[in-house]
Write a protein that holds these residues in place. Structure first.
Motif, PDB file in Angstrom:
ATOM      1  N   TYR A   1      -1.618   9.084  -2.263  1.00 14.44           N
ATOM      2  CA  TYR A   1      -2.281   9.591  -1.058  1.00 14.44           C
ATOM      3  C   TYR A   1      -1.760  10.978  -0.675  1.00 14.44           C
ATOM      4  O   TYR A   1      -2.535  11.909  -0.413  1.00 14.44           O
ATOM      5  CB  TYR A   1      -2.051   8.606   0.087  1.00 14.44           C
TER       6      TYR A   1
ATOM      7  N   ALA B   1      -9.382   3.980   3.188  1.00 12.91           N
ATOM      8  CA  ALA B   1      -8.695   2.822   2.621  1.00 12.91           C
ATOM      9  C   ALA B   1      -7.450   2.482   3.429  1.00 12.91           C
ATOM     10  O   ALA B   1      -7.156   1.304   3.683  1.00 12.91           O
ATOM     11  CB  ALA B   1      -8.324   3.099   1.161  1.00 12.91           C
ATOM     12  N   TYR B   2      -6.737   3.518   3.871  1.00 12.32           N
ATOM     13  CA  TYR B   2      -5.519   3.276   4.642  1.00 12.32           C
ATOM     14  C   TYR B   2      -5.810   2.812   6.072  1.00 12.32           C
ATOM     15  O   TYR B   2      -4.891   2.348   6.767  1.00 12.32           O
ATOM     16  CB  TYR B   2      -4.617   4.510   4.651  1.00 12.32           C
TER      17      TYR B   2
ATOM     18  N   SER C   1       0.832  -1.209   0.000  1.00 12.62           N
ATOM     19  CA  SER C   1       0.000   0.000   0.000  1.00 12.62           C
ATOM     20  C   SER C   1       0.864   1.255   0.000  1.00 12.62           C
ATOM     21  O   SER C   1       0.498   2.273  -0.592  1.00 12.62           O
ATOM     22  CB  SER C   1      -0.939  -0.001   1.211  1.00 12.62           C
TER      23      SER C   1
ATOM     24  N   ILE D   1      -6.517  -0.992  -2.130  1.00 12.09           N
ATOM     25  CA  ILE D   1      -6.518   0.394  -1.673  1.00 12.09           C
ATOM     26  C   ILE D   1      -7.250   1.312  -2.653  1.00 12.09           C
ATOM     27  O   ILE D   1      -8.106   2.126  -2.257  1.00 12.09           O
ATOM     28  CB  ILE D   1      -5.073   0.901  -1.455  1.00 12.09           C
TER      29      ILE D   1
ATOM     30  N   TRP E   1       0.525   3.153  -3.482  1.00 12.16           N
ATOM     31  CA  TRP E   1      -0.443   4.229  -3.291  1.00 12.16           C
ATOM     32  C   TRP E   1       0.043   5.368  -2.395  1.00 12.16           C
ATOM     33  O   TRP E   1      -0.664   6.364  -2.248  1.00 12.16           O
ATOM     34  CB  TRP E   1      -1.741   3.659  -2.705  1.00 12.16           C
TER      35      TRP E   1
ATOM     36  N   SER F   1      -4.613  -0.660   6.639  1.00  5.99           N
ATOM     37  CA  SER F   1      -3.221  -0.820   7.061  1.00  5.99           C
ATOM     38  C   SER F   1      -3.063  -0.606   8.562  1.00  5.99           C
ATOM     39  O   SER F   1      -2.236  -1.251   9.218  1.00  5.99           O
ATOM     40  CB  SER F   1      -2.325   0.151   6.285  1.00  5.99           C
TER      41      SER F   1
END
Length: 404
Positions: free
Chosen positions: A247, A375-376, A239, A363, A243, A379
């Protein structure tokens, strides 16, 4: 009680040679993989791929590698691990050169398959042998191999940038790596016998060379908790790499020049952490180090999710990289305590590809449905999972070192 931090075990010249040989294998593996991904824009332009086609190609590589790791668990019970590793790493670099020479889509696919399968076999066997050698050393050395792998990725990125700027074709770049690395790998590869997987091989390399590997049945269940940790760690890494810059750019309105530092900071912190981790584990114990690192990784991902400025997110990614630096190496060390054939390590290795693929694939779609911050949060949750399971990993490693 004797634990993994002990230094009283006699370390032979053969063990030192095996350690150097494994350093070269980890470097070659990281350099080859990093070189290919750094020059993907050239592959895309050469074959006029769309973004979707290139995405499918990049996802196919870890899929093939993941499948190959499962096969490797069976192969090492028929072919000695050092033999398999030596030829798989040559096949891996051969596949890379073939990609550079490919002048048709069919040739590219063939080369892609060769590299994907060989990469997975190397990944599994080099981890098996790193864990086996650590068990012979009876002190932490396995994280150092990952430091070399991380450093190789940085070297690959810099070399790719230089060759792209100079306008060198792919076959020259990849061919130069082959010419330099393959003779070195074949020459030092003979020393890998001193890191042979299995009790007999570890105790007496000469006797192991005359003895066929034993075929055993290793249950999946003990591997699953280790697999969850590896899936979580590689999801977070994927991620960040896939991404992180998006982000920082889209959510925090940072310019691309700043956003591009997201994964760079993550990787740099991971490398720095790995360079010192073995010493810290020997000084303070695996349990303390892995728990502190898991907390740092969690703090980093929380900083990413709740960042109100680009620098906060960049710092968060760096903390996550520094925290996760020991997770994968120690997870493999824990898998090595399940059996002495390397099968459990190979099975655990499969979960790294699961995490990598899920991180890259989930993600974006989740962000489209909600936001990148939400989305994060996945994590963040996975960092909590790692923290929860970290103590069990350390207990397995240290418990295996107690005398019977």
């Amino acid at each position: 009680m004797t634990n993994i931090t002990s230094t009283d075990t006699h370390i032979t010249a053969g063990m030192r040679q095996a350690r150097v040989a494994l350093f070269i294998v980890f470097f070659a593996q990281g350099l080859g993989f990093g070189s290919l991904f750094a020059r993907l824009p050239t592959v895309k332009a050469t074959f006029e791929f769309s973004d979707s086609t290139l995405a499918l190609m990049t996802l196919a590589l870890p899929l093939m590698a993941g499948a190959a790791t499962l096969v490797t668990g069976s192969l090492v019970q028929r072919i000695h691990s050092d033999t398999l590793l030596r030829w798989a790493i040559v096949a891996n670099l051969t596949g890379l050169v073939l990609i550079g020479f490919a002048n048709s889509f069919a040739m590219l696919i063939l080369a892609w398959i060769v590299m994907g399968v060989a990469f997975g076999m190397v990944d599994a066997t080099m981890n098996m042998k790193a864990v086996a050698l650590q068990q012979r050393y009876r002190r932490s050395i396995v994280v150092g191999f990952y430091a070399i792998y991380s450093a190789a990725g940085i070297v690959a990125s810099l070399a790719a940038a230089f060759t792209a700027q100079a306008g060198l074709p792919l076959w020259v770049f990849f061919g130069a790596e082959f010419i330099v690395l393959v003779p070195l790998l074949l020459w030092t590869g003979r020393s890998l016998v001193h890191a042979r997987v299995g009790g007999a091989g570890a105790a007496d390399p000469a006797a192991a060379a005359r003895t066929a590997p034993a075929r055993v049945t290793v249950p999946w269940l003990p591997v699953l908790s280790i697999g969850v940790v590896l899936t979580s760690a590689y999801f977070i890494e994927s991620s960040a790499s896939s991404w992180g810059s998006v982000y920082v750019h889209d959510t925090l309105a940072a310019p691309e020049s700043i956003a591009a530092l997201a994964y760079g900071g993550y990787s740099a912190a991971m490398l720095i952490g790995r360079l010192s981790a073995d010493w810290l584990i020997r000084a303070f114990g695996a349990k303390r180090v892995i728990q502190v690192c898991a907390l740092i990784a969690l703090a980093g991902m929380l900083a990413v999710v709740f960042a109100t400025a680009p620098w906060m997110a960049l710092a968060g990614f760096a903390l996550a990289g520094g925290g996760l630096c020991v997770i994968a190496p120690l997870a493999f060390a824990a898998a090595g305590t399940i059996d002495d054939t390397g099968v459990a390590v190979a099975r655990a290795n499969t979960f790294t590809y699961v995490g990598f693929l899920l991180g890259a694939a989930l993600i974006g779609p989740i962000a489209d449905l909600s936001s990148m911050r939400i989305a994060y949060m996945i994590s963040v949750v996975l960092a909590v999972v790692i923290l929860f399971l970290a103590r069990g990993l350390a207990a397995r490693i240290e418990g295996a070192e107690q005398p019977a």
